[in-house]
Design an enzyme around this catalytic site. Structure first.
Site, PDB file in Angstrom:
ATOM      1  N   ASP A 185    -108.567 -26.733 -21.508  1.00 50.27           N
ATOM      2  CA  ASP A 185    -108.382 -25.443 -20.843  1.00 50.27           C
ATOM      3  C   ASP A 185    -109.748 -24.972 -20.337  1.00 50.27           C
ATOM      4  O   ASP A 185    -110.132 -25.240 -19.207  1.00 50.27           O
ATOM      5  CB  ASP A 185    -107.759 -24.479 -21.855  1.00 50.27           C
ATOM      6  N   PHE A 234    -100.146 -20.665 -20.393  1.00 50.00           N
ATOM      7  CA  PHE A 234    -100.092 -21.155 -21.762  1.00 50.00           C
ATOM      8  C   PHE A 234     -98.801 -21.950 -21.950  1.00 50.00           C
ATOM      9  O   PHE A 234     -97.711 -21.431 -21.730  1.00 50.00           O
ATOM     10  CB  PHE A 234    -100.167 -20.010 -22.772  1.00 50.00           C
ATOM     11  N   VAL A 235     -98.940 -23.194 -22.317  1.00 50.40           N
ATOM     12  CA  VAL A 235     -97.760 -24.055 -22.448  1.00 50.40           C
ATOM     13  C   VAL A 235     -97.590 -24.553 -23.882  1.00 50.40           C
ATOM     14  O   VAL A 235     -98.550 -24.620 -24.646  1.00 50.40           O
ATOM     15  CB  VAL A 235     -97.846 -25.266 -21.483  1.00 50.40           C
TER      16      VAL A 235
HETATM   17  P1  IMP Z   1    -110.377 -25.206 -24.578  1.00 52.57           P
HETATM   18  O1  IMP Z   1    -111.511 -25.216 -25.561  1.00 52.57           O
HETATM   19  O2  IMP Z   1    -110.232 -23.856 -23.930  1.00 52.57           O
HETATM   20  O3  IMP Z   1    -110.447 -26.319 -23.559  1.00 52.57           O
HETATM   21  O4  IMP Z   1    -109.041 -25.368 -25.413  1.00 52.57           O
HETATM   22  C1  IMP Z   1    -108.730 -26.551 -26.036  1.00 52.57           C
HETATM   23  C2  IMP Z   1    -107.714 -26.383 -27.125  1.00 52.57           C
HETATM   24  O5  IMP Z   1    -107.034 -25.136 -27.053  1.00 52.57           O
HETATM   25  C3  IMP Z   1    -106.648 -27.447 -26.995  1.00 52.57           C
HETATM   26  O6  IMP Z   1    -107.006 -28.613 -27.686  1.00 52.57           O
HETATM   27  C4  IMP Z   1    -105.445 -26.754 -27.574  1.00 52.57           C
HETATM   28  O7  IMP Z   1    -105.433 -26.904 -28.961  1.00 52.57           O
HETATM   29  C5  IMP Z   1    -105.659 -25.297 -27.235  1.00 52.57           C
HETATM   30  N1  IMP Z   1    -104.956 -24.924 -25.981  1.00 52.57           N
HETATM   31  C6  IMP Z   1    -105.498 -24.700 -24.772  1.00 52.57           C
HETATM   32  N2  IMP Z   1    -104.568 -24.369 -23.863  1.00 52.57           N
HETATM   33  C7  IMP Z   1    -103.395 -24.412 -24.538  1.00 52.57           C
HETATM   34  C8  IMP Z   1    -102.011 -24.202 -24.128  1.00 52.57           C
HETATM   35  O8  IMP Z   1    -101.678 -23.901 -22.971  1.00 52.57           O
HETATM   36  N3  IMP Z   1    -101.080 -24.351 -25.096  1.00 52.57           N
HETATM   37  C9  IMP Z   1    -101.389 -24.674 -26.375  1.00 52.57           C
HETATM   38  N4  IMP Z   1    -102.630 -24.908 -26.781  1.00 52.57           N
HETATM   39  C10 IMP Z   1    -103.639 -24.771 -25.872  1.00 52.57           C
END
Ligand code: IMP
Length: 261
Positions: A185, A234-235
């Site tokens: 994300d 958010f999925v």
């Molecule tokens: P980041 O650090 O923002 O890239 O987020 C990474 C982590 O956040 C992922 O490994 C997921 O565990 C969680 N995450 C991010 N977006 C989503 C989503 O849309 N649904 C569920 N979990 C998410």
């Protein structure tokens, strides 16, 4: 399969064919009265070999409700919380069942690593589903290890804090490493992970993710293998959770408002 001693190819094939249905049926069996489970276990005692096992499974399948019907009920129960479907048209709905995309990624990874033993590092818990599917689609017999990090709380916003909850059990210095992620994300989690793993001096470090959101493109980490680019929503499903739930949904979708409120 040639490397597995003692299993004949036909027997493995027969087992593999019934296996998917068998997993579904186990759920049903957990709900069956104890005496029937005891009888089933006793039945298993008379195991005389793999083919026999396979026959036993299929014979018992017909006595239970059809797997398709049970799966329909299961999806219906979880699906009630979904926002009527997909997060967008980028192929998210059905992506989980999209064996073809996983197979394409696996072929690319096999081609890139050839005979070298790349260590697949899954990031718990979300990557469990993609790791299971990807590893089985790979031709290489690559070793696997897991890390657990916390990045999100129980909501849908990044907390900005990354902590290692479970570290690797092997030393990666001098090894080729491929991080297997569910979703990127903000890229915050990955950027921390990459920094952390790089300090252990692997021979190479690459990243594979099943899903990527737009913001990830502004992050400093480059992801080599991407299953699907998806819209900024958010999925849940296919390993992705909301407050610990919905990971076991086959497809990926957004949540209905009543779940948040
Ligand atoms: P980041 O650090 O923002 O890239 O987020 C990474 C982590 O956040 C992922 O490994 C997921 O565990 C969680 N995450 C991010 N977006 C989503 C989503 O849309 N649904 C569920 N979990 C998410």
């Amino acid at each position: 399969g040639d490397d597995v001693i003692g299993l004949r190819a036909e027997a493995v094939g027969a087992l593999a064919r019934v296996d998917r249905e068998r997993v579904t049926e186990f759920v049903g069996e957990l709900l069956r009265p104890a005496h029937r489970i005891a009888a089933a276990l006793h039945h298993g005692d008379r195991d005389t070999g793999l083919e026999h096992h396979a026959q036993l499974w299929s014979a018992r399948l017909v006595t239970l409700a059809g797997p398709a019907e049970r799966e329909r009920q299961r999806q219906h129960r979880i699906g009630a919380d979904l926002d009527g479907g997909a997060a967008g048209d980028a192929g998210t709905r059905g992506a989980a069942a999209d064996d073809q995309r996983v197979a394409e990624l696996a072929a690319q990874i096999d081609a890139d690593y050839g005979d070298s033993d790349v260590l697949l590092v899954g990031v718990l818990k979300g990557a469990v589903m993609i790791m299971a599917d990807l590893s089985r689609a790979l031709a290489g017999q690559y070793p696997m290890d897991w890390m657990a990090v916390s990045s999100y709380g129980s909501g849908t916003k990044s907390s900005g804090v990354v902590r290692i909850l479970k570290d690797l059990s092997v030393d990666i210095s001098g090894k080729d490493v491929l991080i297997v992620e569910d979703i990127v994300d903000t890229g915050l989690t990955l950027s921390y992970l990459v920094q952390n793993l790089q300090s252990r001096e692997p021979a190479s470090l690459e990243i594979m993710t099943m899903f990527r959101k737009p913001e990830a493109l502004t992050s400093d980490v480059s992801v080599k293998y991407v299953g699907f680019d998806i819209p900024n929503e958010f999925v849940v499903g296919y390993g992705l959770d909301y407050a610990g739930r919905y990971r076991n949904l086959r497809d990926v979708g957004t949540l209905a408002k009543h779940v948040y409120s």
